[in-house]
Scaffold this motif. Structure first.
Motif, short mmCIF file in Angstrom:
data_model
loop_
_atom_site.label_atom_id
_atom_site.label_comp_id
_atom_site.label_asym_id
_atom_site.label_seq_id
_atom_site.Cartn_x
_atom_site.Cartn_y
_atom_site.Cartn_z
N GLN A 1 24.05 9.57 -4.49
CA GLN A 1 24.78 10.62 -5.21
C GLN A 1 25.13 11.76 -4.26
O GLN A 1 24.37 12.09 -3.36
CB GLN A 1 23.94 11.11 -6.39
CG GLN A 1 24.72 11.90 -7.41
CD GLN A 1 24.69 13.39 -7.13
OE1 GLN A 1 23.85 13.87 -6.36
NE2 GLN A 1 25.60 14.13 -7.72
N PRO B 1 17.10 8.72 -10.90
CA PRO B 1 17.89 9.17 -12.05
C PRO B 1 19.25 9.72 -11.69
O PRO B 1 20.19 9.61 -12.48
CB PRO B 1 17.00 10.26 -12.68
CG PRO B 1 16.07 10.68 -11.60
CD PRO B 1 15.84 9.47 -10.77
N CYS B 2 19.39 10.33 -10.51
CA CYS B 2 20.70 10.87 -10.11
C CYS B 2 21.57 9.82 -9.41
O CYS B 2 22.76 10.04 -9.24
CB CYS B 2 20.52 12.08 -9.20
SG CYS B 2 19.82 13.50 -10.05
N PRO C 1 21.71 10.95 -16.93
CA PRO C 1 20.89 10.39 -15.85
C PRO C 1 20.23 9.08 -16.26
O PRO C 1 20.14 8.75 -17.44
CB PRO C 1 19.86 11.48 -15.62
CG PRO C 1 19.68 12.10 -16.98
CD PRO C 1 21.04 12.04 -17.64
N SER C 2 19.75 8.35 -15.28
CA SER C 2 18.98 7.12 -15.50
C SER C 2 19.71 6.15 -16.41
O SER C 2 19.11 5.50 -17.27
CB SER C 2 17.59 7.46 -16.10
OG SER C 2 16.86 8.29 -15.25
N GLN D 1 12.58 15.99 -14.99
CA GLN D 1 13.90 15.36 -14.95
C GLN D 1 14.82 15.91 -16.03
O GLN D 1 14.38 16.35 -17.09
CB GLN D 1 13.77 13.86 -15.22
CG GLN D 1 13.41 12.98 -14.07
CD GLN D 1 13.50 11.51 -14.45
OE1 GLN D 1 14.26 11.13 -15.33
NE2 GLN D 1 12.71 10.70 -13.78
N ASP E 1 13.60 14.08 -8.32
CA ASP E 1 14.46 13.62 -9.41
C ASP E 1 15.86 14.22 -9.36
O ASP E 1 16.66 13.98 -10.27
CB ASP E 1 13.82 13.95 -10.76
CG ASP E 1 12.62 13.07 -11.04
OD1 ASP E 1 12.59 11.92 -10.57
OD2 ASP E 1 11.70 13.54 -11.74
N TYR E 2 16.17 14.98 -8.32
CA TYR E 2 17.48 15.62 -8.20
C TYR E 2 18.06 15.29 -6.82
O TYR E 2 17.97 14.16 -6.36
CB TYR E 2 17.35 17.13 -8.47
CG TYR E 2 17.01 17.42 -9.91
CD1 TYR E 2 18.01 17.54 -10.88
CD2 TYR E 2 15.68 17.53 -10.33
CE1 TYR E 2 17.71 17.78 -12.20
CE2 TYR E 2 15.37 17.77 -11.66
CZ TYR E 2 16.39 17.90 -12.60
OH TYR E 2 16.09 18.13 -13.90
N MET F 1 23.67 7.17 -12.72
CA MET F 1 24.22 8.11 -13.67
C MET F 1 25.35 7.47 -14.45
O MET F 1 25.85 6.41 -14.12
CB MET F 1 24.76 9.36 -12.96
CG MET F 1 23.70 10.24 -12.37
SD MET F 1 24.29 11.93 -12.13
CE MET F 1 25.80 11.70 -11.23
N SER G 1 18.06 11.66 -4.21
CA SER G 1 19.29 10.88 -4.32
C SER G 1 19.68 10.33 -2.96
O SER G 1 19.86 11.09 -2.01
CB SER G 1 20.43 11.75 -4.87
OG SER G 1 20.09 12.28 -6.12
N ARG H 1 16.61 11.87 -20.16
CA ARG H 1 17.23 10.57 -20.35
C ARG H 1 17.54 10.38 -21.84
O ARG H 1 16.97 11.03 -22.70
CB ARG H 1 16.29 9.46 -19.90
CG ARG H 1 16.02 9.46 -18.43
CD ARG H 1 14.80 8.69 -17.99
NE ARG H 1 14.48 7.50 -18.78
CZ ARG H 1 13.75 6.49 -18.31
NH1 ARG H 1 13.32 6.53 -17.06
NH2 ARG H 1 13.46 5.47 -19.08
#
Length: 750
Positions: free
Chosen positions: A324, A544-545, A602-603, A103, A316-317, A548, A321, A106
């Motif tokens: 996002q 995480p994305c 992120p997160s 990731q 995680d990207y 944000m 998402s 954070r």
């Protein structure tokens, strides 16, 4: 890379066991496990105290910058977007499935000097399996925990038994038939749809512009080229389509050409190629020879499998998402194309078992109050165009209309609250062009007899634009005329005159947005506080994305006067700092997160700052907004921070801030404008925005002296700029001495 043995918790149904993560002689890591078919997720936490953290930072000279230090990055923005966080080539049962990245860091992990990451993969058979992770580059981290489990996010579901195959249900098949184009010609001759003639002709010329002949993404424009061929008999249009198809098929990668680079064969670029070639199969039909059709099929088989594989691996990207922009647009486009291949390519059924549940999760995560979320940059074309491509194919294949779901109807009300006419859009915190989704507003007008939706549609079609800050904005603008005309229904409500000038204060609670407009005085204000995409999305989209922070300031706002943006949110660019936001600084420090992250944090965890109350008296034209901002400043000893926003009919807005601290400290407030607008201070320290003056700002604090100053706003630019890298200024008001408590009025008078 050195890694000690660590037990991997492996959960499968009701059982759980531990297996060691083994370090092989070549430095690779190996995990062996038994599992049934399905989707699985691996989560890892790693100690990074011995990692070279400086490798995550760079001095940025590209994009009009002057060598400012930026970071921590996850991908190098000036070196092919190669990963700089720990990354591994992943092999599953001996087959390489791609590169997995930890990731983006954070805030709490940056403080603790640790990394975390998740990836997912699809097991096709039961039995003993092996994961092998080969380090992308040499670095020193130590895995401290790992967990392998059935995927807790995505599901594989059987397809609806009544789903129709694409060769009989895909709506794009009609585009082969001259009857379809004859109907479009006739439609443009009617009073109801005559507004489409000029923009569609302009769009077809754009699609065939010789200057764009080398565009490797031209396959996305195939519907417009086909329109030019069918409606205008444009010379060379068919050749341009075939060239676009052949270019797309021949490309070694649909995205970043580097196999190790971010977006390689995944993300938005891959999805628009996948959609464009699928549309070509249906829209051109027999005009494709067998050889070209076969090559398209072969390419789609390969890229479809890659897309699903990378969507899981990039958990995680973009691949994880659901709201996002990257994941939102990519998955809707891909799923629309996969539906259009169902019954044509056998693999499409497998893709849809994964993609349809993912799309449903995206729809379930949408804001409930109709606000266009910042995850789509508040843009209609980014938010709704992908949804409409999916909606059309899904409706034809299943008979179900996603527009009947609760999140969609409020969008009309929200956009209607911001529109004054063609090209006249009031502020929604940040720049938002009136581009995209005319077919959405037509559908809402026809389904609900909604004259407001029809009026918004007319404003979209009446907007003329010839400069664009990004290629996606350009495509959204030119494509909208064809999709709107193709969807133009016969059962629209009667058009009514444009709405009378409005004065109103509206609270969109789920998104934490307040919008004030006074058309008679030509003043408009937009405020936003709370989770990034609103409260419902914060709970529904937890990756995480999807959680944000793109602006460090705890409250964002824009103020328009005489249809001009006067107070604005500067572009965050590639460094997020509090002095880029209209916010309070305490001894020079901003709210939580003010450490200069690039692009976004992120997160992000909601800390509780929120709009608490909105009151509006329509009879007097006065209103009040109460915002609690203290949670964003608790780490600085702020015990109370309440902002009241007071609006008056006399072109006056007051921000009344009450602040109390645990000890005396110096306070400083910032307010920003575009550099072209300009700011000057008079002898009374009042700030005058514009020449001629559009807005006057004065600060009043009982018993406390304030000093005013004007300075440039220091933006570290990203690769694109809404205002063409023109720059910003800010005026600051600072307490002359430390204070422990005060109330200050910032009076804006136009």
């Amino acid at each position: 890379m050195t890694t000690e043995y660590v037990n991997c918790s492996i959960a499968n149904g009701t059982s759980c066991c531990a297996e060691p993560v083994r370090t092989l002689q070549d430095g690779a890591l190996s995990i062996a496990f038994d599992a049934e078919p399905g989707l699985y997720q691996l989560s890892v936490l790693a100690d990074g105290h011995d990692f070279d953290w400086e490798s995550l930072y760079c001095n940025l000279t590209a994009f009009h910058n002057q060598g400012q230090r930026t970071g921590p990055w996850d991908f190098n923005p000036v070196n092919g977007n190669r990963p700089v966080v720990p990354s591994y080539w992943v092999e599953l049962d001996g087959e390489r499935i791609g590169l997995w990245f930890f990731q983006r860091i954070r805030l709490d992990d940056l403080r603790e000097r640790q990394f975390r990451g998740r990836m997912a993969f699809w097991l096709r058979q039961a039995g003993r399996h092996a994961l092998k992770l080969i380090p992308y580059t040499s670095c020193t981290i130590s895995w401290t925990a790992a967990r392998l489990e059935p995927d807790p996010e995505d599901r594989l579901e059987p397809l609806p038994p009544d789903l129709k195959p694409a060769n009989v249900a895909c709506p794009w098949i009609a585009w082969r038939d001259e009857t379809f184009w004859r109907a479009l010609r006739a439609r443009m001759e009617t009073d109801a749809a005559g507004m489409y003639r000029e923009p569609l002709q302009h769009a077809m010329q754009w699609a065939l512009d010789p200057a764009r002949a080398g565009d490797t993404h031209a396959v996305a424009d195939l519907p417009l080229m086909l329109a030019a061929h069918r409606l205008e008999h444009a010379p060379g249009a068919m050749e341009r389509m075939m060239r676009a198809i052949d270019t797309s098929v021949a490309l070694p990668a649909w995205g970043n050409p580097l196999p190790e680079g971010y977006g390689h064969n995944g993300d938005m670029s891959a999805s628009i190629h996948f959609l464009g070639l699928t549309q070509a199969l249906h829209m051109l039909g027999e005009e494709l020879d067998d050889d070209r059709r076969g090559r398209i099929h072969d390419k789609l088989r390969v890229q479809g499998a890659l897309f699903v594989r990378l969507a899981l691996l990039n958990r995680d990207y973009w691949g994880g998402s659901i709201l996002q922009d990257h994941g939102w647009r990519s998955m809707f486009f891909f799923t629309a194309a996969a539906l259009a291949l169902y019954g044509i390519l056998p693999e499409a059924e497998s893709w849809l078992r994964f993609a349809l549940p993912r799309v449903r999760r995206s729809l379930d995560a949408m804001p409930r109050d109709g606000v266009l979320p910042p995850s789509s940059y508040h843009f209609l074309y980014l938010y709704l165009d992908p949804v409409m491509r999916f909606r059309d194919v899904w409706l034809a294949a299943s008979g179900r209309d996603i527009l009947d779901q609760p999140p969609f109807r409020p969008i009309v009300s929200f956009v209607h609250a911001l529109v004054r006419g063609p090209g006249q859009l009031l502020p929604n915190v940040q720049h938002m062009p009136l581009i995209g989704a005319p077919d959405f507003f037509l559908a809402m007008a026809a389904s609900h007899g909604d004259a407001d939706a029809l009026w918004v549609h007319d404003c979209i079609l009446g907007t003329r634009q010839d400069s664009f800050y990004h290629g996606t904005e350009m495509r959204g603008y030119y494509h909208q005329s064809l999709w709107g005309l193709a969807a133009f229904p016969d059962n629209l409500p009667a058009r009514r005159p444009a709405p009378a000038p409005r004065t109103e204060l509206r609270w969109f609670r789920d998104s934490g947005v307040v919008h004030y407009r006074n058309d008679g005085e030509d003043v408009a204000l937009s405020l936003q506080a709370g989770p990034w995409c609103g409260y419902h999305a914060y709970q529904a989209a937890r990756g995480p994305c999807d959680r944000m922070c793109m602006n460090v300031g705890p409250v964002q706002f824009s103020l328009y006067v005489d249809s001009r943006p006067v107070l604005v949110m500067p572009e965050c660019g590639y460094q997020l700092r509090a002095d880029l936001a209209p916010c309070l600084l305490v001894d020079g420090e901003g709210p939580y997160g003010d450490i200069g992250y690039p692009m976004s944090i992120p997160s992000w965890r909601d800390r509780g700052e929120a709009i608490e109350d909105v009151r509006w008296d329509a009879a007097t034209g006065r209103g009040t907004v109460r915002i609690d901002l203290a949670p964003a400043y608790e780490h600085l000893g702020v015990r109370m921070y309440v902002r009241e926003v007071l609006v008056f009919p006399e072109r006056t807005v007051i921000f009344r801030d009450t602040v109390a601290l645990s000890r005396p400290r110096t306070l400083r407030w910032l307010f920003h404008t575009q550099q072209a607008t300009g700011i000057r201070l008079d002898e009374q320290q009042a700030a005058h925005f514009g020449d001629p003056v559009a807005l006057r700002l004065s600060a009043r604090a009982q018993g406390v002296a304030l000093r005013a100053s004007v300075q440039p706003t220091p933006v570290v630019w990203s690769y694109a700029s809404v205002h063409n890298f023109a720059g910003y200024l800010n005026v600051s008001h600072e307490t002359a001495t430390p204070v422990r408590a005060l109330t200050v009025d910032f009076v804006f008078h136009a």
